[in-house]
Design a protein around this motif. Structure first.
Motif, PDB file in Angstrom:
ATOM      1  N   GLU A  41       5.526  -3.644  -4.754  1.00 21.75           N
ATOM      2  CA  GLU A  41       5.195  -4.920  -4.299  1.00 21.75           C
ATOM      3  C   GLU A  41       3.575  -4.967  -4.440  1.00 21.75           C
ATOM      4  O   GLU A  41       3.160  -6.279  -4.693  1.00 21.75           O
ATOM      5  CB  GLU A  41       5.423  -5.127  -2.599  1.00 21.75           C
ATOM      6  CG  GLU A  41       5.179  -6.511  -2.251  1.00 21.75           C
ATOM      7  CD  GLU A  41       5.541  -7.630  -3.251  1.00 21.75           C
ATOM      8  OE1 GLU A  41       4.953  -8.751  -3.148  1.00 21.75           O
ATOM      9  OE2 GLU A  41       6.892  -7.752  -3.762  1.00 21.75           O
ATOM     10  N   ARG A  42       2.587  -4.021  -3.889  1.00 21.44           N
ATOM     11  CA  ARG A  42       1.465  -4.274  -4.155  1.00 21.44           C
ATOM     12  C   ARG A  42       0.918  -4.205  -5.509  1.00 21.44           C
ATOM     13  O   ARG A  42       0.069  -5.088  -5.809  1.00 21.44           O
ATOM     14  CB  ARG A  42       0.771  -2.904  -3.804  1.00 21.44           C
ATOM     15  CG  ARG A  42      -0.931  -2.946  -3.819  1.00 21.44           C
ATOM     16  CD  ARG A  42      -1.527  -1.604  -3.722  1.00 21.44           C
ATOM     17  NE  ARG A  42      -1.142  -1.155  -2.223  1.00 21.44           N
ATOM     18  CZ  ARG A  42      -1.499   0.221  -2.035  1.00 21.44           C
ATOM     19  NH1 ARG A  42      -2.279   1.011  -2.795  1.00 21.44           N
ATOM     20  NH2 ARG A  42      -1.251   0.588  -0.754  1.00 21.44           N
ATOM     21  N   ILE A  43       1.566  -3.494  -6.492  1.00 20.01           N
ATOM     22  CA  ILE A  43       1.384  -3.907  -7.885  1.00 20.01           C
ATOM     23  C   ILE A  43       1.618  -5.378  -8.213  1.00 20.01           C
ATOM     24  O   ILE A  43       0.541  -6.070  -8.886  1.00 20.01           O
ATOM     25  CB  ILE A  43       1.907  -2.998  -8.835  1.00 20.01           C
ATOM     26  CG1 ILE A  43       1.507  -1.412  -8.459  1.00 20.01           C
ATOM     27  CG2 ILE A  43       1.874  -3.191 -10.270  1.00 20.01           C
ATOM     28  CD1 ILE A  43       2.211  -0.212  -9.234  1.00 20.01           C
ATOM     29  N   ARG A  44       2.738  -5.677  -7.947  1.00 20.98           N
ATOM     30  CA  ARG A  44       2.949  -7.108  -8.370  1.00 20.98           C
ATOM     31  C   ARG A  44       2.045  -8.190  -7.454  1.00 20.98           C
ATOM     32  O   ARG A  44       1.633  -9.164  -8.305  1.00 20.98           O
ATOM     33  CB  ARG A  44       4.689  -7.303  -8.040  1.00 20.98           C
ATOM     34  CG  ARG A  44       5.663  -6.832  -8.865  1.00 20.98           C
ATOM     35  CD  ARG A  44       6.943  -7.399  -8.415  1.00 20.98           C
ATOM     36  NE  ARG A  44       7.617  -6.701  -7.270  1.00 20.98           N
ATOM     37  CZ  ARG A  44       7.992  -5.582  -7.235  1.00 20.98           C
ATOM     38  NH1 ARG A  44       8.202  -4.681  -8.292  1.00 20.98           N
ATOM     39  NH2 ARG A  44       8.410  -5.172  -6.114  1.00 20.98           N
ATOM     40  N   GLU A  45       1.623  -7.959  -6.570  1.00 25.69           N
ATOM     41  CA  GLU A  45       0.715  -8.850  -5.913  1.00 25.69           C
ATOM     42  C   GLU A  45      -0.772  -8.999  -6.425  1.00 25.69           C
ATOM     43  O   GLU A  45      -1.187  -9.785  -6.632  1.00 25.69           O
ATOM     44  CB  GLU A  45       0.597  -8.388  -4.264  1.00 25.69           C
ATOM     45  CG  GLU A  45      -0.128  -9.270  -3.283  1.00 25.69           C
ATOM     46  CD  GLU A  45       0.514 -10.899  -3.376  1.00 25.69           C
ATOM     47  OE1 GLU A  45      -0.414 -11.797  -3.216  1.00 25.69           O
ATOM     48  OE2 GLU A  45       1.662 -11.064  -3.395  1.00 25.69           O
ATOM     49  N   VAL A  46      -1.169  -7.578  -6.613  1.00 21.23           N
ATOM     50  CA  VAL A  46      -2.559  -7.489  -7.027  1.00 21.23           C
ATOM     51  C   VAL A  46      -2.696  -8.135  -8.447  1.00 21.23           C
ATOM     52  O   VAL A  46      -3.555  -8.750  -8.924  1.00 21.23           O
ATOM     53  CB  VAL A  46      -3.254  -6.285  -6.747  1.00 21.23           C
ATOM     54  CG1 VAL A  46      -3.480  -5.955  -5.352  1.00 21.23           C
ATOM     55  CG2 VAL A  46      -2.627  -5.008  -7.720  1.00 21.23           C
ATOM     56  N   CYS A  47      -1.746  -7.870  -9.286  1.00 19.08           N
ATOM     57  CA  CYS A  47      -1.740  -8.216 -10.628  1.00 19.08           C
ATOM     58  C   CYS A  47      -1.280  -9.598 -10.743  1.00 19.08           C
ATOM     59  O   CYS A  47      -2.138 -10.297 -11.648  1.00 19.08           O
ATOM     60  CB  CYS A  47      -0.458  -7.402 -11.566  1.00 19.08           C
ATOM     61  SG  CYS A  47      -1.035  -5.729 -11.783  1.00 19.08           S
ATOM     62  N   ARG A  48      -0.707 -10.346  -9.937  1.00 17.66           N
ATOM     63  CA  ARG A  48      -0.487 -11.677  -9.788  1.00 17.66           C
ATOM     64  C   ARG A  48      -1.803 -12.280  -9.338  1.00 17.66           C
ATOM     65  O   ARG A  48      -2.362 -13.228 -10.147  1.00 17.66           O
ATOM     66  CB  ARG A  48       0.528 -11.961  -8.985  1.00 17.66           C
ATOM     67  CG  ARG A  48       1.197 -13.225  -9.013  1.00 17.66           C
ATOM     68  CD  ARG A  48       2.526 -13.725  -8.049  1.00 17.66           C
ATOM     69  NE  ARG A  48       2.462 -13.112  -6.900  1.00 17.66           N
ATOM     70  CZ  ARG A  48       3.518 -12.001  -6.745  1.00 17.66           C
ATOM     71  NH1 ARG A  48       4.535 -11.839  -7.719  1.00 17.66           N
ATOM     72  NH2 ARG A  48       3.814 -11.403  -5.713  1.00 17.66           N
ATOM     73  N   ASN A  49      -2.390 -11.784  -8.489  1.00 19.36           N
ATOM     74  CA  ASN A  49      -3.642 -12.490  -7.954  1.00 19.36           C
ATOM     75  C   ASN A  49      -4.548 -12.326  -9.366  1.00 19.36           C
ATOM     76  O   ASN A  49      -5.581 -13.348  -9.270  1.00 19.36           O
ATOM     77  CB  ASN A  49      -4.316 -11.719  -6.697  1.00 19.36           C
ATOM     78  CG  ASN A  49      -3.429 -12.106  -5.615  1.00 19.36           C
ATOM     79  OD1 ASN A  49      -2.581 -13.141  -5.665  1.00 19.36           O
ATOM     80  ND2 ASN A  49      -3.477 -11.267  -4.456  1.00 19.36           N
ATOM     81  N   GLU A  50      -4.913 -11.166  -9.840  1.00 20.43           N
ATOM     82  CA  GLU A  50      -5.772 -11.071 -10.728  1.00 20.43           C
ATOM     83  C   GLU A  50      -5.722 -12.101 -12.024  1.00 20.43           C
ATOM     84  O   GLU A  50      -6.402 -12.595 -12.590  1.00 20.43           O
ATOM     85  CB  GLU A  50      -6.085  -9.733 -11.338  1.00 20.43           C
ATOM     86  CG  GLU A  50      -6.746  -8.827 -10.403  1.00 20.43           C
ATOM     87  CD  GLU A  50      -6.764  -7.351 -10.696  1.00 20.43           C
ATOM     88  OE1 GLU A  50      -6.822  -6.872 -11.891  1.00 20.43           O
ATOM     89  OE2 GLU A  50      -6.830  -6.355 -10.033  1.00 20.43           O
ATOM     90  N   HIS A  51      -4.409 -11.984 -12.281  1.00 22.64           N
ATOM     91  CA  HIS A  51      -3.974 -12.908 -13.464  1.00 22.64           C
ATOM     92  C   HIS A  51      -4.167 -14.536 -12.964  1.00 22.64           C
ATOM     93  O   HIS A  51      -4.712 -15.122 -13.864  1.00 22.64           O
ATOM     94  CB  HIS A  51      -2.685 -12.618 -13.844  1.00 22.64           C
ATOM     95  CG  HIS A  51      -2.290 -11.206 -14.581  1.00 22.64           C
ATOM     96  ND1 HIS A  51      -3.148 -10.921 -15.878  1.00 22.64           N
ATOM     97  CD2 HIS A  51      -1.789 -10.168 -14.150  1.00 22.64           C
ATOM     98  CE1 HIS A  51      -2.919  -9.750 -16.039  1.00 22.64           C
ATOM     99  NE2 HIS A  51      -2.017  -9.102 -15.105  1.00 22.64           N
ATOM    100  N   SER A  52      -4.039 -14.726 -11.778  1.00 22.15           N
ATOM    101  CA  SER A  52      -4.293 -16.266 -11.585  1.00 22.15           C
ATOM    102  C   SER A  52      -5.615 -16.558 -11.520  1.00 22.15           C
ATOM    103  O   SER A  52      -6.020 -17.662 -11.632  1.00 22.15           O
ATOM    104  CB  SER A  52      -3.660 -16.555 -10.109  1.00 22.15           C
ATOM    105  OG  SER A  52      -4.327 -15.979  -9.067  1.00 22.15           O
ATOM    106  N   ARG A  53      -6.612 -15.662 -11.185  1.00 21.35           N
ATOM    107  CA  ARG A  53      -7.914 -15.851 -11.369  1.00 21.35           C
ATOM    108  C   ARG A  53      -8.567 -16.196 -12.639  1.00 21.35           C
ATOM    109  O   ARG A  53      -9.582 -16.569 -12.819  1.00 21.35           O
ATOM    110  CB  ARG A  53      -8.801 -14.860 -10.584  1.00 21.35           C
ATOM    111  CG  ARG A  53      -8.714 -14.876  -8.971  1.00 21.35           C
ATOM    112  CD  ARG A  53      -9.503 -13.933  -8.359  1.00 21.35           C
ATOM    113  NE  ARG A  53      -9.218 -12.625  -8.782  1.00 21.35           N
ATOM    114  CZ  ARG A  53      -8.803 -11.914  -7.948  1.00 21.35           C
ATOM    115  NH1 ARG A  53      -8.587 -11.890  -6.626  1.00 21.35           N
ATOM    116  NH2 ARG A  53      -8.641 -10.298  -8.402  1.00 21.35           N
ATOM    117  N   ASN A  54      -7.835 -15.303 -13.848  1.00 19.98           N
ATOM    118  CA  ASN A  54      -8.524 -15.554 -15.155  1.00 19.98           C
ATOM    119  C   ASN A  54      -8.224 -16.639 -15.902  1.00 19.98           C
ATOM    120  O   ASN A  54      -7.279 -17.336 -15.755  1.00 19.98           O
ATOM    121  CB  ASN A  54      -7.865 -14.302 -15.819  1.00 19.98           C
ATOM    122  CG  ASN A  54      -8.411 -12.860 -15.410  1.00 19.98           C
ATOM    123  OD1 ASN A  54      -9.803 -13.001 -14.722  1.00 19.98           O
ATOM    124  ND2 ASN A  54      -7.912 -11.799 -15.589  1.00 19.98           N
TER     125      ASN A  54
END
Length: 175
Positions: free
Chosen positions: A162-175
């Motif tokens: 879940e952490r991986i999904r969350e941090v990757c989703r957050n990083e991709h939404s900022r780019n």
């Protein structure tokens, strides 16, 4: 003591890494596992903290009866590759050789005068932290076959998928 340094990020430690450790212990008394990028955690590229990676690897080595022959040392990045080699060496017990599958890492240590050992990676397309993190991100349970059981259990304990999904989703939404 005949020791070899095996640096890596181990995000996460997988069966390919375990295979390398076992092979290194055929020729050395001990292996020093330098857990690189120790200052990183909770990012898409480095989702696990140094402490978590240390615990994951320790559990695996204990299950494999290899813990007594290994040192686990977190090593932060300093963003100066040549200086990082001596910095890393200052944090670990004395070693006689450096082992890696990364030619850049080997070249850096060779430049400092150390004996280097290029390890043959086991199926690098399959046993890759990036690939395993991608499988986790996609919700593909195949990742569990690529890591030791202790790692799979640990990732479950810390809600790592879940952490991986969350941090990757957050990083991709900022780019």
């Amino acid at each position: 003591m005949n020791r070899v340094l095996f640096p890596g990020r181990f995000q996460p430690f997988h069966n390919g890494h375990l295979s390398v450790v076992k092979r290194l212990l055929e020729g050395f008394d001990e292996v020093v596992i330098a857990i690189g990028s120790a200052q990183e955690g909770f990012t898409c590229r480095n989702p696990f903290t140094a402490g978590e990676r240390l615990e994951m690897i320790a559990r695996t080595l204990k299950e494999e009866a290899l813990f007594e022959k290994a040192w686990l040392i977190p090593v932060p990045d300093i963003n100066m590759p040549m200086a990082w080699t001596t910095y890393a060496l200052s944090l670990v017990p004395r070693v006689s050789s450096i082992a890696s599958g990364n030619p850049h890492v080997l070249e850096l240590f060779k430049w400092t005068g150390f004996k280097t050992i290029r390890v043959e990676l086991v199926e690098p397309d399959k046993y890759s932290g990036a690939y395993i993190r991608q499988l986790i991100l996609e919700g593909n349970e195949y990742w569990r076959k690529l890591v030791p059981n202790a790692i799979s259990r640990y990732i479950d304990e810390v809600n790592g998928a879940e952490r991986i999904r969350e941090v990757c989703r957050n990083e991709h939404s900022r780019n």
